[in-house]
Design an enzyme around this catalytic site. Structure first.
Site, short mmCIF file in Angstrom:
data_model
loop_
_atom_site.label_atom_id
_atom_site.label_comp_id
_atom_site.label_asym_id
_atom_site.label_seq_id
_atom_site.Cartn_x
_atom_site.Cartn_y
_atom_site.Cartn_z
N ASN A 1 -5.87 12.04 -0.45
CA ASN A 1 -5.14 11.52 0.67
C ASN A 1 -6.08 10.54 1.71
OD1 ASN A 1 -2.34 10.64 1.23
ND2 ASN A 1 -2.73 11.77 2.90
N ARG B 1 -7.52 -0.99 -7.10
CA ARG B 1 -7.70 0.05 -6.14
C ARG B 1 -7.51 1.31 -7.32
NH1 ARG B 1 -4.57 1.15 -0.97
NH2 ARG B 1 -6.63 2.02 -0.21
N ARG C 1 0.83 -1.26 -0.05
CA ARG C 1 -0.08 0.02 0.06
C ARG C 1 0.98 1.18 0.04
NH1 ARG C 1 1.40 2.02 3.98
NH2 ARG C 1 0.45 4.15 3.49
N GLY C 2 0.16 2.28 -0.02
CA GLY C 2 1.02 3.64 -0.32
C GLY C 2 1.08 3.76 -1.87
N ALA C 3 0.52 5.03 -2.22
CA ALA C 3 0.49 5.17 -3.77
C ALA C 3 1.65 4.93 -4.58
CB ALA C 3 0.19 6.67 -4.19
N GLN D 1 -3.01 2.95 9.77
CA GLN D 1 -1.67 3.08 9.13
C GLN D 1 -0.55 3.95 10.13
OE1 GLN D 1 -4.51 3.34 7.73
NE2 GLN D 1 -4.43 2.62 5.44
N ASP E 1 -2.54 10.65 -3.02
CA ASP E 1 -2.48 9.37 -3.76
C ASP E 1 -3.09 10.03 -5.13
OD1 ASP E 1 -3.42 8.37 -0.96
OD2 ASP E 1 -2.85 6.63 -2.26
O1 MRU Z 1 -5.15 3.20 1.62
P1 MRU Z 1 -3.46 3.46 1.85
O2 MRU Z 1 -2.75 2.95 3.18
O3 MRU Z 1 -2.70 2.92 0.56
O4 MRU Z 1 -3.36 5.22 1.91
C1 MRU Z 1 -1.97 5.44 1.72
C2 MRU Z 1 -2.14 7.12 1.98
O5 MRU Z 1 -3.16 7.67 1.72
C3 MRU Z 1 -0.77 7.89 1.67
O6 MRU Z 1 -0.76 8.92 2.45
C4 MRU Z 1 -0.33 7.93 0.20
O7 MRU Z 1 -0.50 6.81 -0.41
C5 MRU Z 1 0.93 8.39 0.04
S1 MRU Z 1 2.08 7.22 0.30
C6 MRU Z 1 3.66 7.91 -0.12
#
Ligand code: MRU
Length: 357
Positions: A256, A98, A55-57, A205, A246
């Site tokens: 985000n 996603r 996870r994380g963009a 998270q 994101d």
């Molecule tokens: O649902 P997630 O845990 O993938 O959400 C992640 C976020 O909102 C992060 O802030 C975003 O992806 C940036 S990661 C560098």
């Protein structure tokens, strides 16, 4: 900064040693267990993205690049035409896992563009090119995070308090992270920042990942519940907010983790600068405003059951569980990218940095 094989290997997503699988650190098991998974099938990769094992963009983008290479390996005996068709099908399938983070479709489309541009090559040669492209996507992310960290660090000073939401650290990206990049780089350079990490309901998270990686990295971190952000700001303990993103729309609105827009509204109230940090691969110039960003809805069980021994709400109670929200660009002090710090007017200045090499 020169990216090494060791740098890649230390990231939460990388290619396995035999280069036959995407290897990920299963983020659903943190902070209690460090479990690595080797993924080779489209369904396994789809599921790992869906359940947030990866996870994380930016990390999802890196994973998608490697996934397209690994999936290509199983098609080595196909004709060029069948290979291209099958790669497009796999790409569409992965993108559907996603919807909000643009990095996923960005990386898949980058790999497919290579397939389409080299339709005349034989499949073995094309697979070699996909291998190199997936490594390039990863290396670029490491470099971009480093530059973002440099720009972010220039905005704060030793002793400042930083509030962050969700996780935009090394686990979500590569090496330094985005929103946590200035903090880790600061640590290396003797600039000590104190971080308040929102726990980030419902998937925690901030608690499970951000406080974990900061604590392990020797950074002074305090974990707070999401509803405590106002009091720490009012107490004067926060000099800047750093959050990830994101998808950044062309006008500077950005999606985000759910709760980010609330933090931005609080920051405005208390006169605290509010920054989002992300690589240019997170900027979507085809998306005019935040209203055009598709927001992922998730299982109500994440609110009612997850983390609890017994359900904390009646089965029949309705839940609304959006994974992200959109922060209005008017609440943003600046967007910190790998190409520099972008200030308002965002529609004009984002266009400029996207046109640079
Ligand atoms: O649902 P997630 O845990 O993938 O959400 C992640 C976020 O909102 C992060 O802030 C975003 O992806 C940036 S990661 C560098």
């Amino acid at each position: 900064m020169v990216v090494t094989a060791e740098d890649r290997k230390n990231c939460s997503v990388h290619l396995s040693d035999d280069e036959l699988a995407v290897e990920i650190l299963d983020q659903t098991q943190l902070p209690n267990r460090q479990v690595y998974l080797k993924l080779t099938q489209a369904k396994e990769i789809y599921d790992a993205i869906k359940v947030l094992a990866v996870r994380g963009a930016p990390a999802i983008g890196i994973c998608a690049g490697y996934a397209m290479y690994v999936l290509a390996l199983s098609k080595k005996d196909m004709s060029a035409a069948d290979f291209a068709k099958s790669m497009h099908e796999d790409g569409e399938y992965l993108i559907s896992s996603r919807p909000t983070a643009v990095n996923l479709s960005w990386a898949v489309k980058r790999m497919l563009a290579l397939v389409d541009a080299n339709a005349d090559k034989d499949v073995a040669e094309l697979i070699g090119m996909l291998h190199d492209e997936s490594i390039a996507i990863h290396d670029e992310d490491i470099m971009m995070c480093y530059r973002i960290a440099e720009y972010g660090l220039s905005l704060v000073k030793d002793g400042d308090g930083i509030l962050t939401h969700c996780n935009a650290g090394p686990l979500a990206t590569s090496k330094y992270g985005t929103a946590l990049g200035p903090i880790f780089l600061g640590k290396e350079r003797g600039v000590d920042l104190h971080v308040f990490s929102d726990e980030t309901r419902p998937l925690l998270q901030g608690a499970r990942l951000t406080s974990y990686e900061l604590q392990k990295g020797g950074v002074d971190v305090t974990l707070i519940c999401d509803n405590m952000a106002s009091i720490v700001m009012k107490n004067g303990w926060v000099q800047a907010c750093f959050v990830g993103c994101d998808r950044i729309a062309a006008n500077g609105d950005f999606a985000n983790k759910i709760g980010t827009s609330g933090v931005a509204i609080l920051a405005k109230h208390y006169g605290i600068p509010f920054y989002t940090l992300g690589p240019r691969s997170t900027i979507d110039m085809n998306c005019p405003t935040g209203d055009d960003i598709k927001i992922e809805q998730r299982d109500p069980d994440e609110i009612k059951n997850m983390w609890y021994q017994e359900p904390m709400a009646l089965k029949e109670v309705k839940c609304y569980n959006p994974a992200f929200d959109v922060t209005d660009h008017e609440l943003l002090t600046a967007i910190i990218t790998d190409k520099g710090i972008v200030y308002p007017p965002f529609d004009v200045n984002l266009k400029k940095i996207m046109e640079e090499d």
